[in-house]
Design an enzyme around this catalytic site. Structure first.
Site, short mmCIF file in Angstrom:
data_model
loop_
_atom_site.label_atom_id
_atom_site.label_comp_id
_atom_site.label_asym_id
_atom_site.label_seq_id
_atom_site.Cartn_x
_atom_site.Cartn_y
_atom_site.Cartn_z
N HIS A 185 -4.96 -2.88 -2.08
CA HIS A 185 -4.92 -2.01 -3.41
C HIS A 185 -5.00 -2.79 -4.94
O HIS A 185 -5.09 -2.17 -5.88
CB HIS A 185 -3.97 -1.55 -2.94
CG HIS A 185 -3.56 -0.62 -2.08
ND1 HIS A 185 -4.18 0.60 -2.35
CD2 HIS A 185 -3.28 -0.62 -0.70
CE1 HIS A 185 -4.42 1.46 -1.28
NE2 HIS A 185 -3.67 0.99 0.03
N SER A 230 0.90 -1.23 -0.23
CA SER A 230 -0.40 0.03 -0.48
C SER A 230 0.54 1.80 0.33
O SER A 230 0.38 2.12 -0.73
CB SER A 230 -0.76 -0.13 1.04
OG SER A 230 -0.14 -0.38 2.09
N LYS A 249 -12.19 0.67 -0.79
CA LYS A 249 -10.77 1.70 -2.25
C LYS A 249 -11.78 1.49 -3.51
O LYS A 249 -12.48 2.24 -3.91
CB LYS A 249 -9.95 0.36 -1.85
CG LYS A 249 -9.38 1.14 -0.66
CD LYS A 249 -8.19 0.47 -0.32
CE LYS A 249 -7.25 0.98 0.60
NZ LYS A 249 -6.81 -0.34 2.07
C1 LIG Z 1 -6.87 -0.33 3.22
C2 LIG Z 1 -6.09 -1.61 3.38
C3 LIG Z 1 -6.98 -2.27 4.39
C4 LIG Z 1 -8.38 -1.90 4.93
O1 LIG Z 1 -9.04 -1.90 4.39
P1 LIG Z 1 -9.89 -0.64 4.84
O2 LIG Z 1 -11.18 -1.41 5.06
O3 LIG Z 1 -9.87 0.48 4.59
O4 LIG Z 1 -10.63 -1.31 6.51
C5 LIG Z 1 -6.24 -3.93 5.30
N1 LIG Z 1 -5.14 -3.86 4.16
C6 LIG Z 1 -4.14 -2.41 2.88
C7 LIG Z 1 -3.34 -3.67 2.18
C8 LIG Z 1 -5.05 -1.80 2.39
O5 LIG Z 1 -4.32 -0.86 2.19
#
Ligand SMILES: *Cc1c(COP(=O)(O)O)cnc(C)c1O
Length: 424
Positions: free
Chosen positions: A206, A178, A237
């Site tokens: 991601h 990320s 996302k």
């Molecule tokens: C954003 C993210 C999460 C968390 O996801 P949410 O639904 O926002 O809680 C978990 N793992 C990675 C690699 C992320 O980038």
């Protein structure tokens, strides 16, 4: 010793250059937003495909609110399991070419809940040094011993697996990292998991909707869908909604339904957010050109930055086409100053500091969206370049990434006294 006041703790963060505050977006999310009252180009949203503001996605959510109900009303194991949940799980399972999927309240909950359910005391979890915080916290919760292997270093991982004196529960890694935008060495992870009889879990938060030919993620792109035991992904996302899931075998799903505490002890997703995510998934499957546009926009910003003399840290595994573009600055206060300067020129790229990234690697982390105009990205590159140069010590952008010091961190969890064992 007395407990320091909250204000003192905050001051301490401020002195270290690590104080954070939330900036306010008024109105909708989009490639440009109104931030603290001004129009800016948004270069740090994970709404990669622009689906959060897509009319079809919003309508699906609105209709679910109007026609179904606003809340699932209970944990899915009590009375909160609804057809919208199971329908979305079916779609997610086939998107990832897995037998089954299981929704969670968020990616944070999916990772913490799943890791804690699959690894137990007396076993070892192997986790990449740059894994997302939700994975780190899952390891802590599991009570298993965690070995942190150096980022993408399969030799280090293999060495640890061989030398361990207890069973390997799980190897866990981000698929697309990320904060660095590089990709896990998946084929190696599969091989090592097989050799040491460990389960393999990959977090595609991601990569879903963004990576690989049809946005199916790093695992599908590597042709390894049959080899990964658990894939986690978020609906928050590229899928433009909220919530998350794991895609896995029917057998493991059944185990998670019985063991994953964030699923058992928390209310099911509101029908509207599931409906919105389902609509978004349909758009991704129907309109793969969005994924292609995202990739092109990533290349546009990368090459415009390179033309300005700025290359991201782009670790060895960096993929030239991903939407995540980090420019490591090093010092946290300089990173914040660069962010502020770019913002003055109407470009918002958030400064990312420890503990989100390791000490000494504070950065501007840019994320492009499919909905960005290439012209805006080129202009942003020159704004960012000027901002980064202005804060650099000698006016030149160059950075040595510090080598991590000492032995890798291993969490050892003391056995819980029997009288204080948590109630289930
Ligand atoms: C954003 C993210 C999460 C968390 O996801 P949410 O639904 O926002 O809680 C978990 N793992 C990675 C690699 C992320 O980038």
């Amino acid at each position: 010793m007395t407990r320091p006041a909250a204000a003192e703790q905050v001051d301490e963060l401020r002195r270290a250059g690590l104080y954070r505050r939330m900036r306010l977006i008024e109105g909708a999310q989009g490639p440009r937003v109104s931030l603290d009252g001004r129009d800016v180009l948004l270069l740090c949203s994970n709404n990669s495909l622009g689906l959060a503001e897509h009319p079809e996605v919003r309508l699906a959510g609105a209709e679910a609110y109007r026609d179904i109900c606003a809340s699932a009303g209970a944990s899915r194991l009590v009375s909160g399991n609804m057809d919208v949940h199971e329908r979305l799980e079916g779609r997610l399972a086939s998107f990832h070419r897995q037998e089954a999927a299981l929704l969670f309240g968020s990616g944070y909950l999916a990772n913490t809940g799943t890791i804690a359910a699959l690894a137990r005391r007396g076993e070892v979890v192997y986790s990449d040094a740059l894994n997302h915080a939700s994975i780190v916290d899952g390891c802590r919760l599991a009570g298993a011993e965690t070995f942190i292997y150096r980022h993408r270093d399969v030799e280090h991982l293999g060495w640890a697996l061989k030398r361990a004196d207890r069973p390997a529960a799980l190897i866990v890694s981000d698929g697309l990292f990320s904060m660095d935008g590089d990709v896990a060495p998946l084929a190696w992870l599969v091989e090592l998991a097989r050799r040491h009889d460990a389960r393999l879990m990959i977090d595609e938060a991601h990569a879903v909707g963004t990576f690989g030919p049809s946005g199916q993620g790093t695992i599908a792109a590597a042709g390894l869908s049959d080899e990964v035991d658990v894939t986690s992904g978020t609906l928050g996302k590229s899928l433009g909604s909220y919530g998350a899931y794991v895609a896995t075998s029917a057998e493991l799903r059944d185990l998670l339904v019985n063991r994953a505490r964030p699923l058992i002890f928390s209310t099911g997703l509101p029908p509207a957010v599931a409906a919105a995510a389902e609509a978004a998934l349909g758009i991704i499957e129907r309109e793969p050109h969005r994924v292609e546009q995202l990739r092109e926009n990533g290349e546009t910003l990368r090459s415009a930055l390179a033309a300005e003399g700025l290359e991201g840290i782009a670790g060895e595994g960096a993929d030239p086409g991903t939407q995540i573009i980090p420019l490591v600055i090093g010092d946290p206060e300089r990173a914040v100053a660069a962010c502020a300067r770019a913002l003055e020129q109407g470009v918002y790229a958030q400064a990312i500091r420890p503990p989100t990234v390791p000490e000494g690697t504070s950065r501007l982390r840019m994320t492009v969206m499919a909905s960005h105009e290439p012209e805006d990205l080129r202009r942003a590159a020159s704004v960012i370049a000027a901002a980064v140069r202005a804060v650099a010590a000698d006016g030149e952008y160059s950075i040595e990434i510090p080598e991590p010091e000492g032995e890798p961190e291993v969490y050892r969890v003391a056995p819980e006294p029997a009288s204080r064992a948590p109630r289930s």
